[in-house]
Design a protein around this motif. Structure first.
Motif, short mmCIF file in Angstrom:
data_model
loop_
_atom_site.label_atom_id
_atom_site.label_comp_id
_atom_site.label_asym_id
_atom_site.label_seq_id
_atom_site.Cartn_x
_atom_site.Cartn_y
_atom_site.Cartn_z
N UNK A 1 3.22 4.76 7.88
CA UNK A 1 1.79 4.03 8.03
C UNK A 1 0.99 5.21 6.62
N UNK A 2 0.78 2.99 6.10
CA UNK A 2 0.10 3.11 4.77
C UNK A 2 -1.13 3.57 4.59
N UNK A 3 -0.98 3.17 3.88
CA UNK A 3 -2.52 4.58 2.98
C UNK A 3 -2.71 5.52 2.68
N UNK B 1 0.94 -1.08 0.15
CA UNK B 1 0.30 0.04 -0.13
C UNK B 1 1.28 1.29 0.02
N UNK C 1 2.47 4.94 0.82
CA UNK C 1 2.83 5.79 2.12
C UNK C 1 2.84 7.10 1.56
#
Lengths: 166, 402
Positions: free
Chosen positions: B63-65, B52, B54
């Motif tokens: 923290x991804x997304x 995902x 970053x």
């Protein structure tokens, strides 16, 4: 039979969703964006020197140039490959020609909000009369850096560009 | 659902802005107080599996997304910049009349806010040191154009200050928009001592002030306040002298070059240019009568006083002359016999009407057009003559030699 297949598919989706949820906690890359500007300060010796300071802590007005730096660091345990950093040129700002830098990266630009990217000499715009013309640096909407090599765990680097406040 | 609709609206607004943007992008400065945000993203693979994305944060984010990053932002500060242009071309002059408060012509200036914040400007004027000394005591009035009868100074324009040499005027809420410039008219009242053809040069100065009656806009000292719009004075040094400096929020415009006194434009005095000549001729003596008369006692001498006004000059009104009758001569009241109640003064008006003054009452000896003549206590006076450009009024009277 069909129902079982469906159920398996649902299970798979749930499984991957769980994986994704797990990944959300922490990715392998720590990404930092800095906005800085060069200001001229007089040092203790009375000499003028250029000092790079955070744009948020500097007086910045239209016409000033801001240096955007994106720092990456592999904070995971495995090498990161195929990393692509994408940075839209912020609203109210114009990209400064030839300012994008990134060691070991292929730099491409977009003039359509990041839908398509290409090298500077491949981009075209449509003028008011509907005729195609070469894109100018001030037309760029996005910049993309594609890493040519893997980023080893613990390794870090940065890419940057400059933009002028309208 | 609500948020999604909102998001869509925002997206649509952004798209619309993007379409509009190129048209004004080069004209307008980004307004002060605008927050400029940046967010970088990274896509990558680990073990050949796409991860995902970053988003970036000023202090780093892993923290991804989407939605977990934080914009890197800064606030656009107040860039103070202004210009004044003088719109009258070289070789053009605004007429001014000696001491006249009514027949002004105005010079036009355009004040432009070239910064990124709405400002007030306080206006003042300065006299060129090279002006003719006769201009000392001139008043310089400033008017702000009200947009009526575009491009000309008219009665509905608002007087900003009656004398910008001693006081100041203020124009308010000038937006930083190139299409919203302000037109300022400068008109002067020169002292009576100035004469036709003299030129003078005055500067218009604007000083940047905060809006709504605020104080002078000054450079914010010290470090930037990240949470506030700081002031950066970015105006040019508009003059060669000391009236304006670099980055002081001031701008000065001259009618002409400083120290020229108005060498090729500015204010030019337009006035009557009168010349007066007096000639005499013996017209009669008791021996030769009218044939080659000689200046002997008892002879009649005619004086001719000519008052001319130059070509292109302003009409002179209320022109009067007085002439004391010389020693050893006596005013001859019977010189001209037209009209009733003869008086020895004849006026040939500029339109060549020859009129003897009529004595309609004891102290009003007038021609039909109102020119008044008198002989009193040894002095001839003629008043209320009007002499237009390139014309001559003539007064004649006769004396006898004692």
């Amino acid at each position: 039979m069909r129902a079982i297949r469906k159920a398996l598919a649902v299970l798979a989706v749930v499984f991957f969703a769980a994986m994704a949820a797990h990944a959300e906690e922490k990715g392998s890359i720590k990404l930092t964006s800095l906005a800085e500007t060069d200001t001229i300060v007089v040092n203790a010796k009375g000499e003028k020197e250029v000092k790079r300071v955070e744009a948020a802590r500097a007086k910045v007005v239209p016409g000033d140039v801001v240096i955007y730096t994106t720092l990456y660091e592999n904070v995971g345990k495995a090498p990161v490959t195929d990393a692509v950093i994408n940075n839209p040129v912020p609203e109210h700002m114009l990209y400064v020609d030839n300012s994008a830098e990134g060691k070991g990266t292929r730099i491409e630009f977009s003039v359509d909000g990041g839908k398509t990217f290409g090298a500077t000499n491949t981009l075209t715009m449509v003028d008011v009369k509907g005729k195609a013309r070469p894109a100018r640096p001030t037309d760029y909407t996005n910049i993309r850096w594609t890493m040519e090599k893997a980023i080893a765990p613990g390794a870090s680097g940065g890419v940057s560009f400059k933009a002028k406040i309208e | 659902m609500k948020t999604r609709i909102k998001k869509l609206i925002v997206a649509a607004a952004v798209a619309a802005a993007a379409l509009i943007a190129p048209q004004w992008a080069n004209a307008a400065n980004t307004a002060s107080g605008t927050t400029i945000s940046n967010l970088a993203t990274i896509n990558y693979k680990v073990n050949a599996v796409s991860q995902p994305l970053i988003e970036s944060a000023p202090g780093g984010n892993s923290t991804p997304d989407a939605g977990n990053g934080t914009n890197t932002t800064f606030l656009v500060d107040n860039k103070v910049d202004l210009t004044i242009t003088e719109d009258d071309a070289a070789g053009t002059w605004a007429d001014t009349y000696p001491g006249s408060p009514t027949q002004w012509q105005a010079r036009k200036y355009t004040v432009t806010n070239a910064g990124n914040t709405t400002q007030d400007y306080v206006l003042s004027a300065y006299a060129d040191a090279a002006n003719n000394a006769a201009f000392a005591g001139t008043t310089v009035a400033l008017y702000e154009d009200d947009g009526g009868s575009a491009g000309s100074w008219d009665a509905t324009d608002t007087q900003s200050v009656a004398d910008a040499l001693t006081g100041t005027g203020r124009i308010t809420n000038v937006t930083a928009n190139a299409s919203n410039t302000r037109t300022i008219w400068m008109v002067i009242t020169a002292p009576i001592a100035v004469t036709s053809g003299m030129t003078a040069n005055f500067a218009l100065k604007a000083k940047t002030y905060d809006i709504t009656g605020g104080p002078e806009t000054t450079d914010t000292a010290g470090a930037d306040n990240p949470a506030a719009v700081d002031v950066v004075l970015a105006d040019a040094d508009s003059d060669v002298g000391a009236l304006d400096g670099l980055h002081d929020g001031d701008y000065v415009a001259w009618d002409d070059v400083v120290g020229s006194g108005g060498s090729n434009k500015g204010f030019k005095v337009k006035s009557a240019v009168l010349t007066i000549t007096k000639t005499s001729a013996v017209v009669w003596d008791p021996i030769n009568l009218g044939v080659n008369p000689k200046a002997i006692p008892g002879a009649i001498v005619e004086y001719t006083i000519a008052i001319g006004n130059a070509v292109g000059a302003v009409t002179a009104t209320n022109v009067s002359i007085s002439d004391a009758v010389g020693a050893n001569t006596t005013f001859y009241a019977g010189g001209y016999d037209a009209g009733t109640g003869l008086l020895g003064i004849q006026v040939i008006e500029p339109d060549a009407t020859t009129t003897a003054l009529t004595n309609s009452n004891a102290d009003s000896n007038e021609t039909a057009s109102g020119i008044e003549g008198n002989y009193n206590a040894g002095t001839v006076t003629v008043t209320d003559m009007t002499v237009t450009a390139n014309q001559t009024a003539t007064v004649k009277f006769q004396v006898t030699i004692n």
